[in-house]
Enzyme design. Structure first.
Site, PDB file in Angstrom:
ATOM      1  CD  GLU A   1       3.295  -8.634  -5.287  1.00  0.00           C
ATOM      2  OE1 GLU A   1       4.102  -9.377  -4.648  1.00  0.00           O
ATOM      3  OE2 GLU A   1       2.941  -7.384  -5.039  1.00  0.00           O
TER       4      GLU A   1
ATOM      5  CG  HIS B   1       5.896  -5.884  -4.332  1.00  0.00           C
ATOM      6  ND1 HIS B   1       4.634  -5.797  -3.866  1.00  0.00           N
ATOM      7  CD2 HIS B   1       6.688  -4.601  -4.112  1.00  0.00           C
ATOM      8  CE1 HIS B   1       4.560  -4.409  -3.352  1.00  0.00           C
ATOM      9  NE2 HIS B   1       5.832  -3.722  -3.563  1.00  0.00           N
TER      10      HIS B   1
ATOM     11  CE  LYS C   1     -11.526 -10.155 -20.863  1.00  0.00           C
ATOM     12  NZ  LYS C   1     -12.665  -9.470 -20.887  1.00  0.00           N
TER      13      LYS C   1
ATOM     14  CB  CYS D   1       5.426  -4.032   0.092  1.00  0.00           C
ATOM     15  SG  CYS D   1       6.122  -2.391   0.096  1.00  0.00           S
ATOM     16  CE1 TYR D   2       0.917   1.016   5.690  1.00  0.00           C
ATOM     17  CE2 TYR D   2      -0.548  -0.682   5.372  1.00  0.00           C
ATOM     18  CZ  TYR D   2      -0.174   0.287   6.179  1.00  0.00           C
ATOM     19  OH  TYR D   2      -0.843   1.299   6.989  1.00  0.00           O
TER      20      TYR D   2
ATOM     21  CB  SER E   1     -21.712  -8.487 -26.425  1.00  0.00           C
ATOM     22  OG  SER E   1     -20.427  -9.112 -25.968  1.00  0.00           O
ATOM     23  N   GLY E   2     -20.719 -11.159 -28.210  1.00  0.00           N
ATOM     24  CA  GLY E   2     -19.585 -11.705 -28.952  1.00  0.00           C
ATOM     25  C   GLY E   2     -18.393 -11.324 -28.484  1.00  0.00           C
ATOM     26  N   GLY E   3     -18.433 -10.686 -27.231  1.00  0.00           N
ATOM     27  CA  GLY E   3     -17.091 -10.220 -26.549  1.00  0.00           C
ATOM     28  C   GLY E   3     -16.731 -11.633 -25.662  1.00  0.00           C
ATOM     29  CB  VAL E   4     -13.582 -12.820 -23.812  1.00  0.00           C
ATOM     30  CG1 VAL E   4     -13.040 -14.058 -23.188  1.00  0.00           C
ATOM     31  CG2 VAL E   4     -12.690 -12.212 -24.892  1.00  0.00           C
ATOM     32  CG  ASP E   5     -15.669 -11.054 -20.103  1.00  0.00           C
ATOM     33  OD1 ASP E   5     -14.784 -11.786 -20.222  1.00  0.00           O
ATOM     34  OD2 ASP E   5     -15.718  -9.915 -19.547  1.00  0.00           O
ATOM     35  CB  SER E   6     -21.264 -12.185 -23.068  1.00  0.00           C
ATOM     36  OG  SER E   6     -20.944 -11.883 -24.323  1.00  0.00           O
ATOM     37  CB  SER E   7     -18.332 -15.513 -26.023  1.00  0.00           C
ATOM     38  OG  SER E   7     -18.684 -14.628 -27.048  1.00  0.00           O
TER      39      SER E   7
ATOM     40  N   GLY F   1       0.977  -1.261  -0.114  1.00  0.00           N
ATOM     41  CA  GLY F   1      -0.042   0.108  -0.031  1.00  0.00           C
ATOM     42  C   GLY F   1       0.773   1.339   0.065  1.00  0.00           C
TER      43      GLY F   1
END
Ligand code: XMP
Length: 514
Positions: free
Chosen positions: A174, A172, A370, A83-84, A226-232, A56
């Site tokens: 990560e 860090h 994602k 870190c923080y 919509s044809g986007g990744v998520d709704s597909s 942070g």
């Protein structure tokens, strides 16, 4: 939350918090990000296998800095402070944190680090590079802790109290710049928290399909595609669970890329079992956009029109049963920044009109990042190009035709954009870009073709590389490729006589032109 093993990332406002969560998931452990304002009772109810305190921007001594009740250290749950988060752990448990007033002790960037024997560092070389980003530092760990790593400037680069299962790292782990950082996280998860690693996408698909079947029963479910990744991917998952009980409504406003509407329709009708409803409404959209030039006004019209067309269809035929949407995890993460932990509303989460009452809302991807959504999509058999497609703005080509949108301008832009995509695909450059597309600025310029003077449209090419779309670099596409794209567009697209390349980064530009 069901009973899968869970790790909590407690968010103190650091910039890498989602990255920490993704790294944990890459180790096959499910993890949730919660804001530091979360009540400890909720943590007790979740009964996580481990907790990670994030970094942070604050100093533990700032009046407004985020803190947490020291009771958390009494729960017997392993904790890793980063870190923080490490400084806060030291401070709350009686160690000494120095609030640096000058830069002489601060460390930023790659730093040589020496590791001692400790469960986090057992399987890695004892000297390595870690990624530091701090001003304050710990000069004395709390009682019961041993120092497990140091750097030239940092007397306590890592510390641990193995009996209490409390660990802290100033750097860090990560970020990729920390050598073996992922191994350190893995060791915390498996050797300290004793996770088994049950978070796998195959398991996710099986369990989710079973849950969806049970929840939906014999009712219908409708999804806006919509044809986007998520709704597909949401559609593919629901189709696997309930087949023809699923209806996907696809609003084709005529502002998509060339042939995209047909591609979406073919993909879903051929590969998946479902009802597919396509609403072709380019004319309605264009008539609403007639004479409108101002970008925000255009966006508003497109958004409102979309909402009306979609919900009118639902009202007419599908206003019962369940409503599904492709919300994903980052859409609903509660942020630890600011005073109140608010859930942001997002374009993936649609507001249902008050007069439509569904049995419930279904969000089968609500826990996925994602990259996990993409992995699920691939496993369910969605085409690679659909799963990996670039972001495409909701208002579509409506914001890439600058100024007034007409059918002819949309056609010109679609043709030019298709040539650009074709050339970028052929030379393998498409995959190197975060996003690229053509823009029709609505500017006419003079040219010469054959022996004749021309006065025709200008096409601009936009291509960017970026990690997060908040900032972006213009892409250094080789001249030969740009040359081929330019030649083909001018030769093949009627009414275009000039092509330019946009060399503006974000900021000061935005990715889209409107
Ligand atoms: P800007 O132009 O803001 O774009 O730099 C950043 C990213 O967001 C996408 N974008 C949108 N996506 N609805 C969306 O779903 C929108 O209205 C919208 N506007 C921009 C843009 O394509 C880029 O990836």
């Amino acid at each position: 939350m069901d009973n899968k093993e869970t790790v909590i990332v407690l968010d103190f406002g650091g910039q890498y918090n989602q990255l920490i969560a993704r790294r944990v998931r890459e180790c096959n452990v499910y993890c949730e990000i919660l804001p530091y304002t979360v009540d400890i009772q909720r943590i007790k109810e979740i009964a996580p296998k481990g907790i990670i305190f994030t970094g942070g921007p604050n100093s533990v001594y700032d009046k407004k800095s985020p803190h947490y009740t020291p009771e958390i250290f009494e729960l017997g749950i392993p904790i890793l402070g980063i870190c923080y988060g490490c400084q806060l752990m030291a401070y709350l448990l009686g160690g000494n944190v120095i609030s640096a007033t000058d830069n002489s002790v601060s460390e930023y960037g790659k730093t040589e680090t020496s590791y001692k024997d400790d469960v986090l560092f057992n399987d890695i070389p004892k000297e390595g590079i870690s990624w530091m980003s701090h001003r304050d530092y710990i000069n004395e760990p709390p009682k019961g802790f041993k120092i497990t790593a140091t750097t030239a400037n940092c007397p306590v680069a890592a510390m641990s109290d193995a009996d209490k299962k409390l660990y802290g790292v100033q750097f860090h782990p990560e970020v990729n710049h920390t050598e073996n950082g992922k191994d350190m996280l893995k060791s915390f998860l498996y050797n300290v928290c004793e996770c088994k690693g049950d978070w796998k996408m195959d398991n996710f698909i099986d369990t989710t399909v079973a849950q969806l079947k049970e929840e939906i029963g014999d009712k219908g479910v409708v999804l806006g595609l919509s044809g986007g990744v998520d709704s597909s991917v949401a559609a593919a998952l629901l189709s696997k669970a309930v087949g023809k009980q699923l209806t996907c409504v696809f609003v084709d406003q005529g502002l998509m890329r060339k042939d995209e509407g047909d591609y979406v329709e073919q993909t879903f009708t051929k590969l998946f079992d479902m009802n597919f409803v396509r609403i072709n409404c380019q004319e309605e959209f264009l008539s609403k956009l007639k004479g409108v030039e101002e970008p925000e006004a255009k966006r508003k019209i497109i958004g409102t029109e979309f909402y009306n067309v979609f919900w009118n269809k639902i009202r007419e035929s599908y206003g019962t049963g369940y409503f599904a949407q492709g919300t994903i995890y980052p859409d609903r993460i509660e942020s630890g920044k600011g005073d109140a932990a608010k859930i942001k509303t997002h374009h993936n989460q649609v507001g249902v009109p008050a007069d439509i009452t569904f049995e419930g809302i279904i969000e089968p991807l609500k826990d996925l990042f994602k990259d996990e959504v993409r992995a699920v999509g691939e496993k369910l058999g969605l085409p690679h190009e659909l799963v990996w497609r670039q972001p495409f703005p909701g208002p579509g080509l409506g914001v890439r035709v600058i100024g007034e949108v007409t059918a002819e301008k949309v056609r010109i832009l679609q043709e030019a954009d298709a040539i650009l995509r074709d050339e970028m695909d052929k030379c393998g450059y498409a995959e190197k870009m975060s996003q690229f597309f053509a823009v029709l600025p609505g500017v006419k310029t003079v040219g010469v073709m054959g022996d004749a003077r021309t006065y025709d449209e200008l096409v601009a090419i936009r291509a960017v590389t970026t990690d997060d779309f908040m900032t972006a670099d213009w892409a250094k596409i080789p001249y030969e490729i740009l040359g081929r794209v330019s030649n083909r567009i001018i030769n093949e697209v009627e009414h275009v006589n000039r092509v330019v390349y946009d060399i503006t980064s974000k900021p000061p530009g935005t990715v889209e032109w409107e």
